[in-house]
Design an enzyme around this catalytic site. Structure first.
Site, PDB file in Angstrom:
ATOM      1  N   TYR A  53      50.029  41.044  44.856  1.00 49.31           N
ATOM      2  CA  TYR A  53      48.606  41.018  44.944  1.00 49.31           C
ATOM      3  C   TYR A  53      48.352  38.941  44.836  1.00 49.31           C
ATOM      4  O   TYR A  53      49.254  37.949  44.571  1.00 49.31           O
ATOM      5  CB  TYR A  53      48.635  40.821  42.798  1.00 49.31           C
ATOM      6  CG  TYR A  53      48.438  42.494  42.420  1.00 49.31           C
ATOM      7  CD1 TYR A  53      47.744  43.084  43.605  1.00 49.31           C
ATOM      8  CD2 TYR A  53      48.680  42.241  41.387  1.00 49.31           C
ATOM      9  CE1 TYR A  53      47.639  44.235  43.005  1.00 49.31           C
ATOM     10  CE2 TYR A  53      48.890  43.599  40.885  1.00 49.31           C
ATOM     11  CZ  TYR A  53      47.968  45.080  41.983  1.00 49.31           C
ATOM     12  OH  TYR A  53      47.305  46.017  41.330  1.00 49.31           O
ATOM     13  N   GLN A 176      50.509  56.557  38.441  1.00 50.61           N
ATOM     14  CA  GLN A 176      48.766  54.971  37.946  1.00 50.61           C
ATOM     15  C   GLN A 176      48.021  55.668  39.469  1.00 50.61           C
ATOM     16  O   GLN A 176      48.340  55.122  40.294  1.00 50.61           O
ATOM     17  CB  GLN A 176      49.540  54.033  38.372  1.00 50.61           C
ATOM     18  CG  GLN A 176      48.488  52.491  37.844  1.00 50.61           C
ATOM     19  CD  GLN A 176      49.309  51.534  38.372  1.00 50.61           C
ATOM     20  OE1 GLN A 176      48.103  50.452  39.143  1.00 50.61           O
ATOM     21  NE2 GLN A 176      50.191  51.017  38.138  1.00 50.61           N
ATOM     22  N   SER A 205      42.088  50.337  36.554  1.00 48.44           N
ATOM     23  CA  SER A 205      40.382  50.592  36.853  1.00 48.44           C
ATOM     24  C   SER A 205      39.600  51.383  35.724  1.00 48.44           C
ATOM     25  O   SER A 205      38.772  51.522  35.847  1.00 48.44           O
ATOM     26  CB  SER A 205      40.194  50.547  37.664  1.00 48.44           C
ATOM     27  OG  SER A 205      38.590  50.363  37.857  1.00 48.44           O
ATOM     28  N   PRO A 206      40.191  51.043  33.791  1.00 46.60           N
ATOM     29  CA  PRO A 206      39.322  51.669  32.888  1.00 46.60           C
ATOM     30  C   PRO A 206      38.306  51.111  32.997  1.00 46.60           C
ATOM     31  O   PRO A 206      37.385  51.995  32.789  1.00 46.60           O
ATOM     32  CB  PRO A 206      40.111  51.730  31.501  1.00 46.60           C
ATOM     33  CG  PRO A 206      40.802  50.185  31.890  1.00 46.60           C
ATOM     34  CD  PRO A 206      41.230  50.320  33.633  1.00 46.60           C
ATOM     35  N   LYS A 215      27.275  44.770  32.497  1.00 44.20           N
ATOM     36  CA  LYS A 215      26.661  43.618  33.552  1.00 44.20           C
ATOM     37  C   LYS A 215      26.057  43.704  34.142  1.00 44.20           C
ATOM     38  O   LYS A 215      25.973  42.798  34.530  1.00 44.20           O
ATOM     39  CB  LYS A 215      28.411  42.430  33.155  1.00 44.20           C
ATOM     40  CG  LYS A 215      29.299  42.280  34.474  1.00 44.20           C
ATOM     41  CD  LYS A 215      30.128  41.759  34.359  1.00 44.20           C
ATOM     42  CE  LYS A 215      31.550  42.106  35.326  1.00 44.20           C
ATOM     43  NZ  LYS A 215      32.442  41.134  35.145  1.00 44.20           N
ATOM     44  N   GLY A 282      43.059  44.702  33.535  1.00 48.59           N
ATOM     45  CA  GLY A 282      43.553  43.469  33.478  1.00 48.59           C
ATOM     46  C   GLY A 282      42.453  42.413  34.082  1.00 48.59           C
ATOM     47  O   GLY A 282      40.922  41.603  34.347  1.00 48.59           O
ATOM     48  N   GLN A 288      38.017  37.433  27.986  1.00 55.57           N
ATOM     49  CA  GLN A 288      37.799  39.209  28.762  1.00 55.57           C
ATOM     50  C   GLN A 288      39.470  39.588  27.931  1.00 55.57           C
ATOM     51  O   GLN A 288      38.595  41.212  27.084  1.00 55.57           O
ATOM     52  CB  GLN A 288      38.195  39.305  29.949  1.00 55.57           C
ATOM     53  CG  GLN A 288      36.833  39.068  30.292  1.00 55.57           C
ATOM     54  CD  GLN A 288      36.844  39.451  32.300  1.00 55.57           C
ATOM     55  OE1 GLN A 288      37.972  39.274  32.634  1.00 55.57           O
ATOM     56  NE2 GLN A 288      35.695  39.040  32.564  1.00 55.57           N
TER      57      GLN A 288
END
Length: 335
Positions: A53, A176, A205-206, A215, A282, A288
Protein backbone atom coordinates in the site's frame (compact mmCIF):
# COMPACT_ATOMS: atom_id res chain seq x y z
CA UNK A 1 -18.27 -1.07 20.08
CA UNK A 2 -19.26 -4.62 19.17
CA UNK A 3 -16.58 -7.31 19.43
CA UNK A 4 -16.70 -10.71 17.78
CA UNK A 5 -14.49 -13.82 17.87
CA UNK A 6 -12.00 -14.08 15.01
CA UNK A 7 -12.51 -17.69 14.03
CA UNK A 8 -10.83 -20.06 16.48
CA UNK A 9 -7.96 -17.70 17.25
CA UNK A 10 -9.23 -16.67 20.67
CA UNK A 11 -9.00 -13.04 19.56
CA UNK A 12 -11.90 -10.66 20.00
CA UNK A 13 -11.99 -8.09 17.21
CA UNK A 14 -14.06 -4.97 16.66
CA UNK A 15 -16.87 -5.47 14.15
CA UNK A 16 -15.26 -2.75 12.03
CA UNK A 17 -11.64 -3.03 10.95
CA UNK A 18 -9.80 0.17 10.06
CA UNK A 19 -8.44 -0.24 6.54
CA UNK A 20 -5.41 1.87 5.63
CA UNK A 21 -5.04 1.46 1.88
CA UNK A 22 -5.45 5.22 1.37
CA UNK A 23 -3.01 6.26 4.08
CA UNK A 24 0.05 8.05 2.78
CA UNK A 25 -1.31 8.91 -0.64
CA UNK A 26 -5.00 9.90 -0.98
CA UNK A 27 -5.10 10.49 2.78
CA UNK A 28 -2.36 12.69 4.22
CA UNK A 29 -0.21 11.52 7.09
CA UNK A 30 -1.82 14.03 9.45
CA UNK A 31 -5.38 13.02 8.59
CA UNK A 32 -4.46 9.33 8.70
CA UNK A 33 -3.11 9.69 12.23
CA UNK A 34 -6.25 11.56 13.30
CA UNK A 35 -8.41 8.75 11.94
CA UNK A 36 -6.36 6.13 13.80
CA UNK A 37 -6.65 8.07 17.06
CA UNK A 38 -10.39 8.55 16.59
CA UNK A 39 -10.88 4.85 15.79
CA UNK A 40 -9.02 3.88 18.96
CA UNK A 41 -11.15 6.21 21.06
CA UNK A 42 -14.27 4.59 19.55
CA UNK A 43 -13.15 1.11 20.55
CA UNK A 44 -11.71 -0.11 17.24
CA UNK A 45 -8.91 -2.61 17.94
CA UNK A 46 -8.32 -4.16 14.49
CA UNK A 47 -6.28 -2.38 11.80
CA UNK A 48 -5.35 -3.65 8.35
CA UNK A 49 -2.50 -2.68 6.03
CA UNK A 50 -0.20 -4.30 3.44
CA UNK A 51 3.39 -4.04 2.37
CA UNK A 52 2.41 -2.72 -1.08
CA UNK A 53 0.00 0.00 0.00
CA UNK A 54 1.52 3.23 -1.27
CA UNK A 55 4.99 1.75 -1.52
CA UNK A 56 5.08 0.85 2.17
CA UNK A 57 4.06 4.30 3.39
CA UNK A 58 0.78 2.94 4.78
CA UNK A 59 2.68 0.55 7.05
CA UNK A 60 4.88 3.38 8.30
CA UNK A 61 1.88 5.53 9.18
CA UNK A 62 0.02 2.65 10.81
CA UNK A 63 3.08 1.80 12.89
CA UNK A 64 3.33 5.38 14.10
CA UNK A 65 -0.39 5.65 14.75
CA UNK A 66 -0.73 2.54 16.90
CA UNK A 67 2.59 2.79 18.77
CA UNK A 68 1.13 4.18 21.99
CA UNK A 69 -1.25 1.20 22.30
CA UNK A 70 0.61 -1.37 20.21
CA UNK A 71 -0.11 -4.42 22.34
CA UNK A 72 -3.86 -3.73 22.42
CA UNK A 73 -4.17 -3.25 18.67
CA UNK A 74 -4.62 -6.32 16.48
CA UNK A 75 -2.31 -5.47 13.60
CA UNK A 76 -2.66 -7.16 10.21
CA UNK A 77 -0.42 -6.81 7.19
CA UNK A 78 0.08 -8.84 4.03
CA UNK A 79 2.62 -10.47 1.71
CA UNK A 80 2.37 -11.63 -1.89
CA UNK A 81 2.35 -8.62 -4.15
CA UNK A 82 5.50 -6.70 -4.92
CA UNK A 83 6.86 -3.85 -6.99
CA UNK A 84 6.06 -3.96 -10.68
CA UNK A 85 9.74 -3.96 -11.63
CA UNK A 86 9.88 -7.56 -12.83
CA UNK A 87 12.86 -8.42 -10.62
CA UNK A 88 12.67 -12.11 -9.64
CA UNK A 89 11.74 -13.06 -6.05
CA UNK A 90 10.38 -9.63 -5.11
CA UNK A 91 6.79 -10.89 -5.10
CA UNK A 92 4.86 -14.10 -4.62
CA UNK A 93 4.80 -16.55 -1.74
CA UNK A 94 8.20 -18.21 -1.97
CA UNK A 95 10.16 -18.80 1.22
CA UNK A 96 12.71 -16.18 0.17
CA UNK A 97 10.17 -13.46 -0.50
CA UNK A 98 8.12 -14.18 2.64
CA UNK A 99 11.22 -13.96 4.84
CA UNK A 100 12.42 -10.77 3.14
CA UNK A 101 8.97 -9.20 3.23
CA UNK A 102 8.28 -9.78 6.92
CA UNK A 103 11.56 -8.12 7.90
CA UNK A 104 10.77 -5.09 5.74
CA UNK A 105 7.22 -4.85 7.12
CA UNK A 106 8.37 -5.10 10.74
CA UNK A 107 10.86 -2.30 10.11
CA UNK A 108 8.25 -0.03 8.55
CA UNK A 109 5.70 -0.83 11.25
CA UNK A 110 8.22 -0.25 14.04
CA UNK A 111 7.29 -3.46 15.83
CA UNK A 112 8.78 -6.90 16.37
CA UNK A 113 5.63 -8.88 15.53
CA UNK A 114 2.36 -8.68 13.64
CA UNK A 115 -0.82 -10.25 14.93
CA UNK A 116 -2.17 -11.40 11.55
CA UNK A 117 0.01 -12.05 8.50
CA UNK A 118 -2.08 -12.52 5.35
CA UNK A 119 -1.09 -14.27 2.17
CA UNK A 120 -2.33 -11.44 -0.06
CA UNK A 121 -3.00 -13.49 -3.17
CA UNK A 122 -2.54 -16.93 -4.65
CA UNK A 123 0.90 -17.74 -6.07
CA UNK A 124 0.62 -20.50 -8.65
CA UNK A 125 4.39 -20.72 -9.15
CA UNK A 126 5.09 -21.75 -5.54
CA UNK A 127 3.84 -25.06 -4.10
CA UNK A 128 1.45 -24.52 -1.19
CA UNK A 129 3.55 -26.68 1.15
CA UNK A 130 6.56 -24.38 0.65
CA UNK A 131 4.48 -21.36 1.65
CA UNK A 132 2.84 -23.05 4.63
CA UNK A 133 6.22 -24.30 5.88
CA UNK A 134 7.68 -20.78 5.70
CA UNK A 135 4.71 -19.38 7.62
CA UNK A 136 5.21 -22.07 10.25
CA UNK A 137 8.77 -20.90 10.81
CA UNK A 138 7.69 -17.27 11.23
CA UNK A 139 5.14 -18.43 13.81
CA UNK A 140 7.83 -20.33 15.72
CA UNK A 141 10.11 -17.28 15.61
CA UNK A 142 7.31 -15.14 17.08
CA UNK A 143 7.43 -12.65 14.22
CA UNK A 144 3.79 -13.40 13.47
CA UNK A 145 1.16 -14.51 16.00
CA UNK A 146 -1.48 -15.78 13.53
CA UNK A 147 -1.91 -15.92 9.79
CA UNK A 148 -4.61 -15.76 7.17
CA UNK A 149 -5.40 -15.77 3.47
CA UNK A 150 -6.81 -13.10 1.17
CA UNK A 151 -8.31 -13.54 -2.30
CA UNK A 152 -7.99 -17.34 -2.09
CA UNK A 153 -10.38 -19.78 -3.74
CA UNK A 154 -12.32 -22.06 -1.42
CA UNK A 155 -10.50 -25.26 -2.38
CA UNK A 156 -7.14 -23.61 -1.71
CA UNK A 157 -8.32 -22.50 1.73
CA UNK A 158 -9.25 -26.11 2.47
CA UNK A 159 -5.98 -27.50 1.11
CA UNK A 160 -3.92 -24.98 3.08
CA UNK A 161 -5.69 -26.06 6.27
CA UNK A 162 -5.05 -29.73 5.47
CA UNK A 163 -1.39 -29.04 4.67
CA UNK A 164 -0.94 -27.10 7.89
CA UNK A 165 -2.23 -30.06 9.89
CA UNK A 166 0.10 -32.47 8.08
CA UNK A 167 3.10 -30.17 8.53
CA UNK A 168 2.39 -29.41 12.18
CA UNK A 169 1.77 -25.73 11.47
CA UNK A 170 -1.11 -23.88 13.20
CA UNK A 171 -3.93 -23.38 10.73
CA UNK A 172 -4.82 -19.93 9.39
CA UNK A 173 -7.40 -18.13 11.52
CA UNK A 174 -8.94 -15.73 9.00
CA UNK A 175 -9.92 -15.32 5.37
CA UNK A 176 -10.21 -11.91 3.71
CA UNK A 177 -12.38 -12.09 0.59
CA UNK A 178 -13.93 -9.46 -1.64
CA UNK A 179 -17.54 -9.41 -0.42
CA UNK A 180 -20.37 -6.93 -0.77
CA UNK A 181 -23.91 -6.65 -2.07
CA UNK A 182 -22.91 -6.52 -5.75
CA UNK A 183 -20.11 -9.10 -5.41
CA UNK A 184 -21.47 -12.19 -3.64
CA UNK A 185 -19.24 -14.77 -5.30
CA UNK A 186 -17.47 -15.54 -2.01
CA UNK A 187 -20.61 -17.14 -0.57
CA UNK A 188 -20.65 -20.64 -2.16
CA UNK A 189 -16.99 -21.60 -1.70
CA UNK A 190 -14.76 -19.10 0.13
CA UNK A 191 -17.09 -18.39 3.04
CA UNK A 192 -18.18 -22.02 3.25
CA UNK A 193 -14.60 -23.32 3.36
CA UNK A 194 -13.63 -20.73 5.96
CA UNK A 195 -16.57 -21.65 8.18
CA UNK A 196 -15.88 -25.39 7.87
CA UNK A 197 -12.25 -24.99 8.89
CA UNK A 198 -12.95 -22.48 11.65
CA UNK A 199 -11.55 -19.35 10.00
CA UNK A 200 -13.05 -15.97 10.74
CA UNK A 201 -14.07 -13.91 7.71
CA UNK A 202 -13.04 -10.27 7.38
CA UNK A 203 -14.25 -9.00 3.99
CA UNK A 204 -12.76 -6.04 2.18
CA UNK A 205 -14.62 -3.52 0.02
CA UNK A 206 -18.05 -3.75 1.73
CA UNK A 207 -18.97 -0.54 -0.12
CA UNK A 208 -17.77 -1.87 -3.48
CA UNK A 209 -15.11 0.84 -3.53
CA UNK A 210 -17.71 3.54 -3.22
CA UNK A 211 -20.29 2.20 -5.67
CA UNK A 212 -22.57 1.34 -2.74
CA UNK A 213 -22.28 4.82 -1.29
CA UNK A 214 -24.75 6.06 -3.90
CA UNK A 215 -22.40 8.76 -5.12
CA UNK A 216 -22.08 7.27 -8.61
CA UNK A 217 -25.00 7.42 -11.04
CA UNK A 218 -25.24 5.58 -14.37
CA UNK A 219 -24.09 7.63 -17.36
CA UNK A 220 -22.96 10.52 -15.15
CA UNK A 221 -19.37 11.70 -14.81
CA UNK A 222 -18.01 10.71 -11.36
CA UNK A 223 -17.27 13.47 -8.88
CA UNK A 224 -13.74 14.87 -8.81
CA UNK A 225 -11.45 13.12 -6.37
CA UNK A 226 -13.43 9.86 -6.32
CA UNK A 227 -11.80 6.57 -7.23
CA UNK A 228 -13.65 6.38 -10.51
CA UNK A 229 -12.66 9.93 -11.44
CA UNK A 230 -9.03 9.10 -10.68
CA UNK A 231 -9.32 6.04 -12.93
CA UNK A 232 -8.32 3.84 -10.01
CA UNK A 233 -7.15 0.51 -11.47
CA UNK A 234 -9.02 -1.75 -9.05
CA UNK A 235 -12.40 -0.05 -9.26
CA UNK A 236 -12.21 -0.19 -13.05
CA UNK A 237 -11.32 -3.90 -12.91
CA UNK A 238 -13.88 -4.90 -10.33
CA UNK A 239 -16.65 -2.49 -9.37
CA UNK A 240 -17.24 -0.08 -12.23
CA UNK A 241 -20.04 -2.02 -13.92
CA UNK A 242 -23.29 -0.64 -15.28
CA UNK A 243 -25.34 -3.30 -13.48
CA UNK A 244 -23.79 -2.41 -10.12
CA UNK A 245 -24.40 1.30 -10.62
CA UNK A 246 -28.05 0.64 -11.44
CA UNK A 247 -28.48 -1.62 -8.41
CA UNK A 248 -26.90 1.02 -6.18
CA UNK A 249 -29.59 3.49 -7.26
CA UNK A 250 -32.31 1.01 -6.28
CA UNK A 251 -30.68 0.45 -2.89
CA UNK A 252 -30.42 4.19 -2.37
CA UNK A 253 -34.17 4.62 -2.95
CA UNK A 254 -34.91 1.69 -0.64
CA UNK A 255 -32.76 2.90 2.24
CA UNK A 256 -33.93 6.48 1.84
CA UNK A 257 -37.52 5.32 2.26
CA UNK A 258 -36.50 3.45 5.42
CA UNK A 259 -34.66 6.48 6.82
CA UNK A 260 -31.34 4.63 6.86
CA UNK A 261 -28.06 5.77 5.33
CA UNK A 262 -27.04 3.73 2.30
CA UNK A 263 -23.42 3.46 3.42
CA UNK A 264 -24.44 2.23 6.85
CA UNK A 265 -26.92 -0.23 5.32
CA UNK A 266 -24.36 -1.74 2.92
CA UNK A 267 -21.82 -2.31 5.70
CA UNK A 268 -24.50 -3.68 8.05
CA UNK A 269 -25.60 -6.14 5.34
CA UNK A 270 -22.07 -7.58 5.20
CA UNK A 271 -21.93 -7.81 8.99
CA UNK A 272 -25.30 -9.59 9.06
CA UNK A 273 -23.69 -12.71 7.57
CA UNK A 274 -23.02 -14.92 10.59
CA UNK A 275 -19.69 -16.07 9.09
CA UNK A 276 -18.33 -12.52 9.17
CA UNK A 277 -16.20 -11.46 12.15
CA UNK A 278 -15.45 -7.91 11.03
CA UNK A 279 -15.69 -5.75 7.91
CA UNK A 280 -12.77 -3.69 6.63
CA UNK A 281 -13.75 -0.07 6.05
CA UNK A 282 -11.03 2.05 4.47
CA UNK A 283 -11.70 5.79 4.64
CA UNK A 284 -10.18 8.38 2.33
CA UNK A 285 -11.31 11.19 4.62
CA UNK A 286 -12.12 11.64 8.30
CA UNK A 287 -15.70 12.50 7.31
CA UNK A 288 -16.05 9.12 5.62
CA UNK A 289 -14.80 7.40 8.75
CA UNK A 290 -17.39 9.27 10.83
CA UNK A 291 -20.14 7.73 8.69
CA UNK A 292 -19.02 4.11 8.94
CA UNK A 293 -19.69 3.69 12.65
CA UNK A 294 -23.41 4.15 12.08
CA UNK A 295 -23.50 0.68 10.51
CA UNK A 296 -23.36 -0.86 13.97
CA UNK A 297 -26.75 0.66 14.80
CA UNK A 298 -28.46 -0.69 11.66
CA UNK A 299 -30.47 -3.91 12.03
CA UNK A 300 -30.90 -5.89 8.84
CA UNK A 301 -34.34 -7.51 8.68
CA UNK A 302 -35.58 -10.55 6.77
CA UNK A 303 -37.29 -8.07 4.45
CA UNK A 304 -33.95 -6.36 3.79
CA UNK A 305 -32.29 -9.69 3.04
CA UNK A 306 -35.06 -10.62 0.60
CA UNK A 307 -34.78 -7.24 -1.13
CA UNK A 308 -31.04 -7.67 -1.71
CA UNK A 309 -31.57 -11.26 -2.91
CA UNK A 310 -34.02 -9.89 -5.48
CA UNK A 311 -31.31 -7.59 -6.83
CA UNK A 312 -28.30 -9.93 -6.77
CA UNK A 313 -28.69 -13.70 -6.73
CA UNK A 314 -26.94 -15.26 -3.71
CA UNK A 315 -23.51 -16.52 -4.66
CA UNK A 316 -23.28 -14.36 -7.78
CA UNK A 317 -22.12 -10.92 -8.86
CA UNK A 318 -24.41 -8.24 -10.22
CA UNK A 319 -23.05 -8.82 -13.71
CA UNK A 320 -23.40 -12.21 -15.44
CA UNK A 321 -20.01 -13.63 -16.29
CA UNK A 322 -18.08 -11.22 -14.08
CA UNK A 323 -14.86 -12.48 -12.53
CA UNK A 324 -12.42 -10.42 -10.46
CA UNK A 325 -9.05 -10.45 -12.24
CA UNK A 326 -7.40 -11.16 -8.88
CA UNK A 327 -9.25 -14.49 -8.75
CA UNK A 328 -7.43 -16.84 -11.09
CA UNK A 329 -9.75 -19.14 -13.02
CA UNK A 330 -8.28 -22.63 -13.27
CA UNK A 331 -9.79 -25.74 -14.77
CA UNK A 332 -9.15 -25.22 -18.46
CA UNK A 333 -5.57 -25.47 -19.60
CA UNK A 334 -5.30 -25.93 -23.34
CA UNK A 335 -3.26 -28.93 -24.54
Amino acid sequence: MIYRPLGRSGLQVSALTLGSMMFGEQTSTEESLRIIDKAWDQGINFIDTADVYNGGRSEEIVGEGIAAHRHDWILATKVGYGPADGVPNRSGLSRKHIFNAIEASLTRLGTDYVDIYYLHREDHATPLDVTVSAIGELLRQGKIRHWGVSNFRGWRIAEICNLAERLGVPKPVVSQPLYNIVNRQAEPEQLTAAAYHGLGVVPFSPLARGVLSGKYAPNVEPEAGSRAARQDKRILEVEWRAESLAIAQKIHAYTEAKGVGMVEFAIAWVLNNQSVSSAIVGPRTEAQWDTYGGALQVKISAEDEAFIDSLVTPGHASTPGFNDVAHFVSGRAAR
